[in-house]
Structure formats: structure tokens, C-alpha cells
Design a protein around this motif. Structure first.
Motif, PDB file in Angstrom:
ATOM      1  N   MET A   1       0.835  -1.196   0.000  1.00  0.00           N
ATOM      2  CA  MET A   1       0.000   0.000   0.000  1.00  0.00           C
ATOM      3  C   MET A   1       0.872   1.249   0.000  1.00  0.00           C
ATOM      4  SD  MET A   1      -1.319   0.178   3.949  1.00  0.00           S
ATOM      5  CE  MET A   1      -1.794   1.880   3.763  1.00  0.00           C
ATOM      6  N   ILE A   2       0.418   2.274  -0.705  1.00  0.00           N
ATOM      7  CA  ILE A   2       1.125   3.551  -0.768  1.00  0.00           C
ATOM      8  C   ILE A   2       0.203   4.603  -0.162  1.00  0.00           C
ATOM      9  CG2 ILE A   2       2.074   5.303  -2.318  1.00  0.00           C
ATOM     10  CD1 ILE A   2       2.747   3.031  -4.267  1.00  0.00           C
ATOM     11  N   LEU A 126       5.532   0.202   3.186  1.00  0.00           N
ATOM     12  CA  LEU A 126       6.898  -0.293   3.332  1.00  0.00           C
ATOM     13  C   LEU A 126       7.610  -0.245   1.984  1.00  0.00           C
ATOM     14  CD1 LEU A 126       9.224  -1.777   4.804  1.00  0.00           C
ATOM     15  CD2 LEU A 126       8.061  -3.934   4.225  1.00  0.00           C
ATOM     16  N   ILE A 127       8.694   0.512   1.926  1.00  0.00           N
ATOM     17  CA  ILE A 127       9.593   0.510   0.773  1.00  0.00           C
ATOM     18  C   ILE A 127      10.861  -0.223   1.184  1.00  0.00           C
ATOM     19  CG2 ILE A 127      11.063   1.924  -0.712  1.00  0.00           C
ATOM     20  CD1 ILE A 127       8.262   2.192  -1.575  1.00  0.00           C
ATOM     21  N   GLY A 128      11.288  -1.196   0.387  1.00  0.00           N
ATOM     22  CA  GLY A 128      12.480  -1.969   0.707  1.00  0.00           C
ATOM     23  C   GLY A 128      12.090  -3.318   1.288  1.00  0.00           C
ATOM     24  N   ILE A 193       7.182  -2.924  -8.280  1.00  0.00           N
ATOM     25  CA  ILE A 193       7.015  -2.019  -9.417  1.00  0.00           C
ATOM     26  C   ILE A 193       5.563  -1.989  -9.879  1.00  0.00           C
ATOM     27  CG2 ILE A 193       7.573  -1.736 -11.868  1.00  0.00           C
ATOM     28  CD1 ILE A 193      10.435  -2.547 -11.179  1.00  0.00           C
ATOM     29  N   GLU A 194       4.904  -3.149  -9.868  1.00  0.00           N
ATOM     30  CA  GLU A 194       3.502  -3.200 -10.282  1.00  0.00           C
ATOM     31  C   GLU A 194       2.621  -2.365  -9.361  1.00  0.00           C
ATOM     32  OE1 GLU A 194       5.215  -7.405 -11.095  1.00  0.00           O
ATOM     33  OE2 GLU A 194       5.441  -5.810  -9.620  1.00  0.00           O
ATOM     34  N   ASP A 195       2.948  -2.351  -8.059  1.00  0.00           N
ATOM     35  CA  ASP A 195       2.153  -1.585  -7.093  1.00  0.00           C
ATOM     36  C   ASP A 195       2.329  -0.082  -7.293  1.00  0.00           C
ATOM     37  OD1 ASP A 195       1.208  -3.918  -5.419  1.00  0.00           O
ATOM     38  OD2 ASP A 195       3.364  -4.164  -5.216  1.00  0.00           O
ATOM     39  N   VAL A 196       3.556   0.337  -7.610  1.00  0.00           N
ATOM     40  CA  VAL A 196       3.792   1.760  -7.874  1.00  0.00           C
ATOM     41  C   VAL A 196       3.008   2.185  -9.111  1.00  0.00           C
ATOM     42  CG1 VAL A 196       5.517   3.515  -8.375  1.00  0.00           C
ATOM     43  CG2 VAL A 196       6.071   1.659  -6.787  1.00  0.00           C
ATOM     44  N   LEU A 197       3.037   1.360 -10.166  1.00  0.00           N
ATOM     45  CA  LEU A 197       2.263   1.681 -11.370  1.00  0.00           C
ATOM     46  C   LEU A 197       0.767   1.734 -11.070  1.00  0.00           C
ATOM     47  CD1 LEU A 197       3.949  -0.303 -14.278  1.00  0.00           C
ATOM     48  CD2 LEU A 197       3.911   2.164 -13.941  1.00  0.00           C
ATOM     49  N   GLN A 198       0.298   0.814 -10.246  1.00  0.00           N
ATOM     50  CA  GLN A 198      -1.119   0.822  -9.872  1.00  0.00           C
ATOM     51  C   GLN A 198      -1.493   2.141  -9.197  1.00  0.00           C
ATOM     52  OE1 GLN A 198      -2.313  -2.308  -7.182  1.00  0.00           O
ATOM     53  NE2 GLN A 198      -4.419  -1.614  -7.071  1.00  0.00           N
ATOM     54  N   TYR A 199      -0.654   2.579  -8.256  1.00  0.00           N
ATOM     55  CA  TYR A 199      -0.943   3.839  -7.553  1.00  0.00           C
ATOM     56  C   TYR A 199      -0.941   5.003  -8.539  1.00  0.00           C
ATOM     57  CZ  TYR A 199      -0.749   7.657  -4.220  1.00  0.00           C
ATOM     58  OH  TYR A 199      -1.032   8.800  -3.515  1.00  0.00           O
ATOM     59  N   MET A 200       0.071   5.047  -9.414  1.00  0.00           N
ATOM     60  CA  MET A 200       0.145   6.137 -10.388  1.00  0.00           C
ATOM     61  C   MET A 200      -1.052   6.123 -11.325  1.00  0.00           C
ATOM     62  SD  MET A 200       4.192   6.068 -11.384  1.00  0.00           S
ATOM     63  CE  MET A 200       5.461   6.583 -10.206  1.00  0.00           C
ATOM     64  N   ASP A 201      -1.516   4.945 -11.687  1.00  0.00           N
ATOM     65  CA  ASP A 201      -2.666   4.812 -12.583  1.00  0.00           C
ATOM     66  C   ASP A 201      -3.948   5.271 -11.894  1.00  0.00           C
ATOM     67  OD1 ASP A 201      -4.441   4.031 -14.595  1.00  0.00           O
ATOM     68  OD2 ASP A 201      -4.462   1.937 -13.950  1.00  0.00           O
ATOM     69  N   GLU A 202      -4.171   4.768 -10.695  1.00  0.00           N
ATOM     70  CA  GLU A 202      -5.430   5.050  -9.993  1.00  0.00           C
ATOM     71  C   GLU A 202      -5.527   6.500  -9.523  1.00  0.00           C
ATOM     72  OE1 GLU A 202      -5.489   2.076  -6.966  1.00  0.00           O
ATOM     73  OE2 GLU A 202      -6.203   0.489  -8.325  1.00  0.00           O
ATOM     74  N   HIS A 203      -4.388   7.181  -9.398  1.00  0.00           N
ATOM     75  CA  HIS A 203      -4.394   8.567  -8.927  1.00  0.00           C
ATOM     76  C   HIS A 203      -3.932   9.543 -10.008  1.00  0.00           C
ATOM     77  CE1 HIS A 203      -4.267   6.158  -5.216  1.00  0.00           C
ATOM     78  NE2 HIS A 203      -4.858   7.172  -4.644  1.00  0.00           N
ATOM     79  N   LYS A 225      -1.006  -7.588 -13.620  1.00  0.00           N
ATOM     80  CA  LYS A 225      -1.106  -6.286 -12.957  1.00  0.00           C
ATOM     81  C   LYS A 225      -0.276  -5.240 -13.691  1.00  0.00           C
ATOM     82  CE  LYS A 225      -1.019  -4.465  -8.214  1.00  0.00           C
ATOM     83  NZ  LYS A 225      -0.725  -4.843  -6.803  1.00  0.00           N
ATOM     84  N   LEU A 226       0.929  -5.626 -14.087  1.00  0.00           N
ATOM     85  CA  LEU A 226       1.780  -4.713 -14.840  1.00  0.00           C
ATOM     86  C   LEU A 226       1.120  -4.340 -16.157  1.00  0.00           C
ATOM     87  CD1 LEU A 226       4.568  -3.310 -15.167  1.00  0.00           C
ATOM     88  CD2 LEU A 226       5.354  -5.404 -16.273  1.00  0.00           C
ATOM     89  N   LEU A 227       0.586  -5.328 -16.857  1.00  0.00           N
ATOM     90  CA  LEU A 227      -0.072  -5.096 -18.138  1.00  0.00           C
ATOM     91  C   LEU A 227      -1.261  -4.155 -17.982  1.00  0.00           C
ATOM     92  CD1 LEU A 227      -0.754  -5.702 -21.117  1.00  0.00           C
ATOM     93  CD2 LEU A 227      -1.913  -7.774 -20.340  1.00  0.00           C
ATOM     94  N   PHE A 228      -2.103  -4.420 -16.994  1.00  0.00           N
ATOM     95  CA  PHE A 228      -3.330  -3.641 -16.829  1.00  0.00           C
ATOM     96  C   PHE A 228      -3.026  -2.174 -16.551  1.00  0.00           C
ATOM     97  CE2 PHE A 228      -6.744  -1.773 -14.339  1.00  0.00           C
ATOM     98  CZ  PHE A 228      -7.865  -2.105 -15.086  1.00  0.00           C
ATOM     99  N   HIS A 229      -2.145  -1.914 -15.584  1.00  0.00           N
ATOM    100  CA  HIS A 229      -1.926  -0.527 -15.168  1.00  0.00           C
ATOM    101  C   HIS A 229      -1.010   0.236 -16.118  1.00  0.00           C
ATOM    102  CE1 HIS A 229      -4.284  -0.866 -11.557  1.00  0.00           C
ATOM    103  NE2 HIS A 229      -3.654  -1.977 -11.234  1.00  0.00           N
TER     104      HIS A 229
END
Length: 698
Positions: A1-2, A126-128, A193-203, A225-229
Motif C-alpha cells: 500500500m502507498i 513499506l519501501i524496501g 514495481i507493479e504496485d507503484v504503477l497501480q498507484y500512479m494509474d489510480e491517482h 497487474k503490470l499489463l493492466f496498469h
């Protein structure tokens, strides 16, 4: 989560911050302070009273509530520290720089899992661990340098490797590429990386957020997930380029089919990027150069065509005062599928009159080594205003050291701001004209110091198709019959030729008339009915050609009888297949099921050359017609398919249709693990499957 505490914390604590800026704990404090962080910065260090002018807490228990914690302490201390901060100090975000976790030992993985469990329990980001940190316009929580110039419309960069991120930043900074954020995800225990893209996409906010994303990927844990976002962001107007490292396989592996030998994990990555619309890069220089291209194109209006589907390739004017680089750029652009059109007519004659004697205007426009700023301005103005067959302008301008370039680069600065056509500055004199180039970059521009690298990156970008549509092409696919056939197959392995034929019929793939039998008279009768010449192939051995199991151009019953008797003596032979002999260009289609990715579909030139040339392109099933055409057009041998030296080309539409139909078939038949259709014979009218094999694993 971001969460907000990670991106824009009102308070930060560096656990392990120090006065030694040559170590991560001290470097992070320095970067946060020098980055102008506006919130409250706290330090925990049991051995110091003051760190870089900031009062120190000797124990984390002494801290007031703090939103973000950056940990630079031994791995074994991290789980308890995270538990304390999350439970008692209301800390909602953690960046763990420390190494020594799951990337090293099983015990380290257990420490990492404890940290994740705590973060999940308290709803913390959590990053890292094992990363260089997070850098954005709110806080510079990284321990590395360089710190690039930050800009809300700059690049968002996400990296799976901290050290590689630093080297990519080095490459970007000298080009003038600006950033909005830099994410080093390290082990990616919670946020990948997929989660960061998801956040950038959704926001994503097109008015305020960066439209350019660069990725360095070492592991794709969730391809869907990578493909979708990624595709969603690109549809919203973003541009994405990525390096996927670690895709090659050391040594060769045994494979039972052509597809099995070629459909590696790298082909799956290539297919995923094609479907998403991600521009694939293969080096740090190529990635940062592509990022610079994106920035140039985003600043121009209107945006020129950027896909191979466009009826008109990007047309360049090259303005230079050095003939050699202009010629090299012309060659590289042409090789990459772009055009450098000849400039002629009244406007070209006028321009020549306004330049120095001896100048050339045919394109490249060579204003000569003595061509000063006014001549550069004149040439750019004509490209912008008078030449309608030009979409973009490349300006190559350096110095042999005889004069400074401030005036010329000021002209270039003004023209970039005014021009509706994108201008690509190629300023090669990084040493001789270093101060002038630095001043130019300070004004917010980028520099492509090497013209061939620019052309290579442009070519890769231009051949990247837009994101594929989400709809599956179901027309003409007999799914109920497909399910019945698959259900009726007993056991695993390669299926019988008659079953192969039935499966391909479900997708409406045309096949050559054939007969399989271990009775000679039946085959001779079939040959007489279908008409000579025919082809005979042994049934049983997988690689028929390797065992002498294929004979072409059989024209008489006597020849067929002789070949039947010979082939039945081949080890493993269970029968002989006779087919009507067709003529045409040999093509290949295959597919292999890759875990997590699904079916990777390949196409290319067929016959004996499929593995020898390895000229194949890949796509991820199910495929759209746009993807299929992109795969065909990207083949190195596409000119052969298009037709050369008076020969008619193949029916591209039929070829693309078979690729799409096969990909849809595979979408509903995951039991098919490998399929080879090799060759298909194609001419201007039709494309027909001649030979195929299918591997089933239930």
C-alpha cells in the motif's frame, strides 16, 4: 500500500542518522536537509547528541509521533524497531535502506517477513528493504547521488535495483532529463514495481502529474497487474519505457519443438511489453535517451505520429554544421523506418540563398562549420514554417573550439519554445563547450549528445504499438467443440495428426488436404484423388526432417510406394502422412505456455530457417489484429513477405487472421502447452497450414 505519509510526510525520523556523510545514515540526513524538506526532521543515534545541526534522540522510545521512518541500522534490529514505531509512535510509512534480508539468507527472509506482518497489521507502507530510498519533490529520502533536478512534469522513475538506479540517474543528469520522483523498491516485500504503477494509474491527474514513466525491472512478479496498469496509463496519455534485465538463459536447453527452443522468458517479456504499449529498452543510455525523446515530444504540439500503424512515418529535417554526423543520423533514421525527405523547390532555393556559399539544403541542411547563430536560426525557421513535408527537426551543433556557443544555443532555446514541431538538440561538444551546454540544460532542455543513439531509441519507440484492446476476438472460434476435443484427449504428450487437424479446425485455420495411414494402398488412392504432386511425411518422430522423414514433389504412385516403405522403417514410425503439395512463402506460427504470463505466440519465416534465422516476433495471447500486424511488420524479413524483385507479397490479412485466431484458441485451451504450425504456405491469395504439432499437458 502507498499512503500520504510515505509520499508527503509531515515528520520524518532517520533511525541511524549520523554526521558521516560518506555513510548511508549521514548521506540521507544531508540529502533531506539540502532538499529543502519542509516538515520536522528527527534523528535517532545512541552515540551522538547532534547530527548535522539537528538535535538527536538516543532511543526511538523517546520520539514523539512521527509519520515516516527511514531505517539505516543492522537488519537484525529492524523488526523490533518497526514494531515499536508502528505500535507506539503512529508511524505509517517505512523506508528500510538496510540490507541482509531475504536477498541473502533464510534467516534474513524471516526478519523481512516479520517487518511485513507488522506493516500489514498497522496499515503502514513499506519501501524496501535493501534499497536506496525514495526521492520526490517533498522529501529526498535517499542516500545516493546525483540528485537530479526535480520538476512536477519530469519523469517518474521506478527501479528494482538501487545501484542500477544510481547509474541510470547519472546517465539522465548529463542529458538534462528532469524527474518528478525516483522509487527504489529494493526487495519489494510490500510495494513492487507493479504496485507503484497501480498507484500512479489510480491517482493519475493529467493536469498535474508526470506523463512519462521509466522502469528498470529485474523481476515481474505479477504480469497481469503490470499489463493492466501500464496500458491504462498509456491510454490516459502517458508514455512508458522499460528495461527488463535478466531475461536471457545461459546455455541452451533441450526442447521438443521450434517454439520450445525460442519461446524463452524474454519472448514473454517482449510480448507483454508489446501488448501494454511499453517501449522496450536494452541499456541505460537507451532508457534515458527514450525518456528525453518523450519529454521533447510532450512539449511539442501537435504530437507527431508515434506508431508503426501510422500511414506516414516520422519525417525529419536535419540541420547541422558538420557533414559526417548529419550523414550518420540520416542513415540511422532511415534504417529505423523514419524518413529524411529531400528538400527542394522554391523554399529550398530561397534558403540556400540566405546561407553561406557552399551550404547544402537538400537534407541534411549543412550550414557549414562557419555557420553562426543567425544561419542556424534561418535554417530552423524554414524547417518550421516553409517545409510541409517535415514533422520534426534534429539540430546538430558543436564547436571545434574556435568560438563559444552561447549565442547559438540561445537561438536554439528560443526556437524550441516557439516551434510546433519537436526539435531534438544534438550538442556533441560536452568537453569543449561544457559551460554552454550546461547553461542550455539549466533552461529545462535535454541534449542528445550522440545522433545514432537518438535514432536507435526513436526507432524502438516508433515500432512500439499502442496498448492492445481488452476485447477477445471470438468470431469464428468454435469453443464448445474445442472443449469437447480437449476433454476427450487421454494423457499428456503430442497428440495425433487427426486431433491436431480437429483442433485447428476449431479456430478456422485453413489446412492442406492430407491423409494419414499405415496402409500404402489408402495413401496411393488419396494421392490420386487429390492430384499429384504430393508430399510424404513420416508420422511418429517429432523432428521429421532430422530423420529423413520428409519427401517433396512425389509425382507417381511408384515413387510414393517406395517412400512409404522407406519411411515405415524409420525408428518410431507409426504411419505416413500424404499431403497435396502447395507452393508459396514458408511461414511459421507457434506458441508456448509460460507460467504467470500465459501463452506466448510467435510468428516469423518458416521452414528450415525458423531456428537458423530466429527472426521471430512475440505476442501475448489473446492478440488483437493490431498486435498481429505489429508482429508481422517488426520481422527483419518483412520485406520478403511484402514482396521483392517483382514477386508478389503474401496475404498479410490472412496471416494476421490466423495469428489472432490461434491466440484466441489458446486463451480457451490452457492444456495446450506448445504448438508449432510450420510451415504455413502463403501467397497473395491464401495462407494454408501444412504441418503442425501440439503438446497437451492436463
Amino acid at each position: 500500500m502507498i499512503n500520504r505519509e510515505l509520499l508527503s510526510p509531515q515528520s520524518i525520523v532517520v533511525i541511524g542518522g549520523s554526521n558521516n556523510v560518506h555513510k548511508p545514515g549521514g548521506a540521507i540526513v544531508r540529502n533531506i536537509v539540502q532538499g529543502g524538506y519542509q516538515g520536522t526532521l528527527r534523528i535517532v543515534n545512541p552515540k551522538e547528541d547532534q547530527v548535522q545541526g539537528i538535535r538527536v534522540f538516543h532511543d526511538a522510545r523517546e520520539l514523539p509521533p512521527t509519520e515516516l521512518a527511514v531505517l539505516v541500522i543492522p537488519a537484525k534490529l529492524c523488526p523490533d524497531t518497526v514494531e515499536l514505531l508502528a505500535s507506539e509512535k503512529a508511524t505509517k510509512a517505512f523506508i528500510i535502506i538496510s540490507a541482509g534480508f531475504g536477498e541473502e539468507t533464510k534467516a534474513g527472509a524471516e526478519l523481512e517477513q516479520r517487518i511485513l506482518d507488522t506493516c500489514q497489521r498497522y496499515g503502514a507502507s513499506l519501501i524496501g528493504p535493501n534499497c536506496i530510498g525514495l526521492l520526490n519533490r517533498q522529501h529526498h529520502s535517499v542516500f545516493t547521488q546525483p540528485i537530479p533536478k526535480l520538476n512536477a512534469r519530469g519523469v517518474d522513475f521506478v527501479s528494482g535495483s538501487g545501484a542500477t538506479a544510481v547509474f541510470i540517474l547519472e546517465s539522465a543528469v548529463i542529458k538534462g532529463l528532469q524527474f518528478n520522483s525516483v522509487w527504489s523498491i529494493g526487495n519489494g516485500k510490500q510495494i513492487g514495481i507493479e504496485d507503484v504503477l497501480q498507484y500512479m494509474d489510480e491517482h493519475y491527474d493529467p493536469e498535474h502529474d508526470s506523463p512519462v514513466k521509466l522502469l528498470y525491472i529485474e523481476n515481474i512478479s505479477n504480469p497481469d497487474k503490470l499489463l493492466f496498469h501500464a496500458s491504462s496509463l498509456i491510454r490516459k496519455g502517458c508514455r512508458i519505457a522499460a528495461i527488463k534485465a535478466g531475461s536471457s538463459e545461459s546455455g541452451s536447453r533441450a526442447a521438443s519443438s521450434h517454439t520450445g527452443a525460442m519461446a524463452s522468458s524474454d519472448a514473454a517479456v517482449e510480448a507483454l511489453f508489446r501488448k501494454a504499449g511499453i517501449v522496450r529498452c536494452y541499456s541505460r543510455e537507451e532508457l534515458t535517451t527514450t525518456g528525453c525523446i518523450f519529454m521533447v515530444m510532450n512539449s511539442s504540439t501537435p504530437t507527431p505520429p508515434t506508431t508503426p500503424i501510422s500511414p506516414t512515418p516520422l519525417r525529419f529535417a536535419i540541420v547541422t554544421h558538420a557533414g559526417g554526423p548529419g550523414v550518420m543520423l540520416t542513415d540511422a533514421l532511415s534504417k529505423g523506418g523514419m524518413e529524411v525527405p529531400k528538400l527542394e523547390g522554391k523554399a529550398a532555393d530561397e534558403l540556400k540563398e540566405k546561407l553561406l556559399p557552399g551550404s547544402s539544403v537538400s537534407n541534411p541542411i549543412d550550414i557549414l562549420a562557419t555557420g553562426t547563430a543567425p544561419y542556424l536560426e534561418t535554417a530552423i525557421d524554414y524547417c518550421e514554417q516553409r517545409f510541409d513535408n517535415i514533422d520534426a527537426i534534429a539540430v546538430i551543433y558543436g564547436t571545434p573550439g574556435l568560438n563559444t556557443l552561447y549565442e547559438a544555443y540561445e537561438v536554439l532555446h528560443q526556437k524550441i519554445q516557439e516551434s510546433k514541431k519537436p526539435i531534438f538538440p544534438i550538442l556533441p561538444s560536452l568537453h569543449t563547450a561544457g559551460p554552454e551546454v550546461a547553461e542550455f540544460l539549466q533552461k529545462g532542455h535535454v541534449n542528445f549528445s550522440d545522433e545514432v543513439t537518438l535514432a536507435t531509441a526513436l526507432s524502438q519507440m516508433m515500432k512500439t504499438p499502442p496498448p492492445a484492446p481488452m476485447e477477445v476476438q471470438l468470431y469464428g472460434i468454435d469453443i464448445p467443440r474445442l472443449n469437447n476435443i480437449i476433454h476427450g484427449i487421454n494423457g499428456n504428450g503430442y497428440v495425433k495428426p487427426e486431433t491436431v487437424r480437429e483442433l485447428l479446425e476449431c479456430a478456422g485455420i485453413p489446412m492442406v488436404p492430407e491423409k494419414v495411414s499405415n496402409h500404402k494402398d489408402e495413401l496411393i488412392s488419396f494421392a490420386q484423388q487429390t492430384g499429384y504432386p504430393v508430399v510424404a511425411k513420416v508420422v511418429g518422430p517429432v523432428h521429421k526432417s532430422d530423420v529423413g522423414g520428409v519427401t517433396l514433389n512425389i509425382r507417381t504412385p511408384e515413387h510414393l510406394s517406395m517412400e512409404f516403405e522407406r519411411m515405415m522403417k524409420i525408428e518410431g514410425a507409426t504411419g505416413v502422412m500424404v499431403q497435396k503439395m502447395l507452393k508459396g512463402t514458408e511461414l511459421f506460427i507457434g506458441a508456448k505456455y509460460e507460467e504467470r504470463f500465459g501463452h506466448v505466440v510467435l510468428c516469423g519465416l518458416g521452414g528450415i530457417f525458423v531456428e537458423a534465422l530466429k527472426d521471430v516476433q512475440s505476442g501475448l495471447a489473446p492478440l488483437s489484429y493490431g498486435e498481429a500486424y505489429s508482429m508481422i511488420h517488426s520481422l527483419r524479413g518483412y520485406k520478403i513477405l511484402k514482396g521483392t524483385r517483382g514477386q508478389k507479397g503474401i496475404n498479410e490479412q490472412k496471416y494476421a487472421e490466423i495469428i489472432v485466431r490461434l491466440s484466441t484458441l489458446l486463451r480457451f485451451a490452457t492444456e495446450i502447452k506448445e504448438i508449432d504450425i510450420n510451415p504455413l504456405l502463403a501467397d497473395a491469395d491464401s495462407v494454408t497450414a501444412v504441418d503442425a504439432r501440439i503438446l497437451i499437458e492436463k
